[in-house]
Enzyme design. Structure first.
Site, PDB file in Angstrom:
ATOM      1  N   LYS A  92      -2.692  -3.092   2.889  1.00 38.25           N
ATOM      2  CA  LYS A  92      -2.866  -2.459   1.577  1.00 38.25           C
ATOM      3  C   LYS A  92      -2.059  -3.180   0.501  1.00 38.25           C
ATOM      4  CE  LYS A  92      -1.597   1.741   2.849  1.00 38.25           C
ATOM      5  NZ  LYS A  92      -1.318   1.609   4.303  1.00 38.25           N
ATOM      6  N   ARG A 143      -1.620  10.986   1.303  1.00 41.46           N
ATOM      7  CA  ARG A 143      -1.406  10.766   2.730  1.00 41.46           C
ATOM      8  C   ARG A 143      -1.583  12.045   3.540  1.00 41.46           C
ATOM      9  NH1 ARG A 143       1.924   6.060   2.681  1.00 41.46           N
ATOM     10  NH2 ARG A 143       2.740   5.407   4.679  1.00 41.46           N
ATOM     11  N   ARG A 161       6.343  -8.203  10.107  1.00 40.92           N
ATOM     12  CA  ARG A 161       6.887  -7.931   8.776  1.00 40.92           C
ATOM     13  C   ARG A 161       8.356  -7.510   8.876  1.00 40.92           C
ATOM     14  NH1 ARG A 161       3.753  -3.445   5.348  1.00 40.92           N
ATOM     15  NH2 ARG A 161       4.781  -2.033   6.780  1.00 40.92           N
ATOM     16  N   ARG A 167      13.090  -3.646   6.088  1.00 36.38           N
ATOM     17  CA  ARG A 167      12.791  -2.212   6.116  1.00 36.38           C
ATOM     18  C   ARG A 167      13.169  -1.621   7.466  1.00 36.38           C
ATOM     19  NH1 ARG A 167       6.804  -1.111   3.783  1.00 36.38           N
ATOM     20  NH2 ARG A 167       7.112   0.669   5.190  1.00 36.38           N
ATOM     21  N   ARG A 217       5.113   6.322  12.934  1.00 37.21           N
ATOM     22  CA  ARG A 217       4.301   6.165  11.712  1.00 37.21           C
ATOM     23  C   ARG A 217       2.818   6.124  12.038  1.00 37.21           C
ATOM     24  NH1 ARG A 217       7.038   1.095   9.746  1.00 37.21           N
ATOM     25  NH2 ARG A 217       5.528   0.951   8.047  1.00 37.21           N
TER      26      ARG A 217
END
Ligand code: ADP
Length: 203
Positions: free
Chosen positions: A26, A101, A140, A146, A158
């Protein structure tokens, strides 16, 4: 006369929901969409990360949810988005990324936008298999810094939260005839072309 104005507004503003599980691409695709369509990027993940960095009250509240891979409570997210929309009512349109969400968030967004005669034009959903999602998030995590990208159990939480709480949001837009699904594995530019076709079909 007032009808004409209403018609003009709802035709002109392009409001896109970019949807998909964590790691679907995204962020990458929203950059290209913003550039092509000149939309305002409203990423709730980015907004929360900014609050975290700045150590605001909202950031302190959100941090424990985010780092565990859980959703921040609806009321908090909805308030934050509403402020952002109200600050940018002259934009060409919005691209909502990471929001809504939950179905509660989707209903709240519809209420907010419909009250201003600026409805959602359509949802574009990036579809990627679970194994590939996990691979991309781990990758990532090596550079993103993160906390929620780094530990296997946070990544799994998640993805589970996505299937349990977020996927029903796709049904919400399907029921309104505003849904386009796009396969999210392949060349970035090829995926973007299909997203562009989908967006053009909403206008
Ligand atoms: P991802 O990379 O998993 O798509 P984001 O960057 O969009 O994640 O968001 C990171 C985290 O911020 C989420 O795991 C969640 O804790 C919180 N968050 C972001 N958007 C929302 C939302 N709309 N509702 C609740 N929590 C959210």
């Amino acid at each position: 006369m007032s009808f004409c104005i209403y018609h003009f507004n709802s035709q002109e503003m392009l409001n896109i929901v970019l949807f998909g599980p964590p790691g679907a691409g995204k962020g990458t695709q929203s950059e290209k969409i913003i550039e092509k369509y000149n939309l305002l990027h409203l990423s709730t993940g980015d907004l929360f990360r900014k609050h975290l960095t700045e150590g605001t009250e909202l950031g302190v509240l959100a941090k424990r949810y985010i780092n565990e891979g859980m959703l921040v409570p609806d009321a908090v997210v909805i308030g934050m988005v509403e402020d952002k929309i109200n600050e940018n009512l002259t934009a060409n349109g919005f691209i909502f990324d990471g929001f809504p969400r939950t179905v509660t968030q989707a209903e709240a967004l519809d209420n907010m936008l419909n009250a201003k005669n600026l409805p959602i034009s359509g949802m574009v959903a990036l579809e990627v298999e679970e194994e590939e999602l996990k691979r991309r998030i781990r990758e990532r995590g090596k550079t993103s810094g993160r906390a929620d990208d780094q530990e296997e159990d946070k990544i799994n939480t998640r993805i589970k939260v996505y299937y349990d709480e977020t996927l029903p949001v796709a049904e919400f837009y399907k029921n309104q005839g505003k849904f386009k699904g796009i396969y999210g594995i392949g060349e970035i530019d090829y995926i973007f072309e299909q997203i562009s076709d989908a967006i053009d079909s909403f206008r």
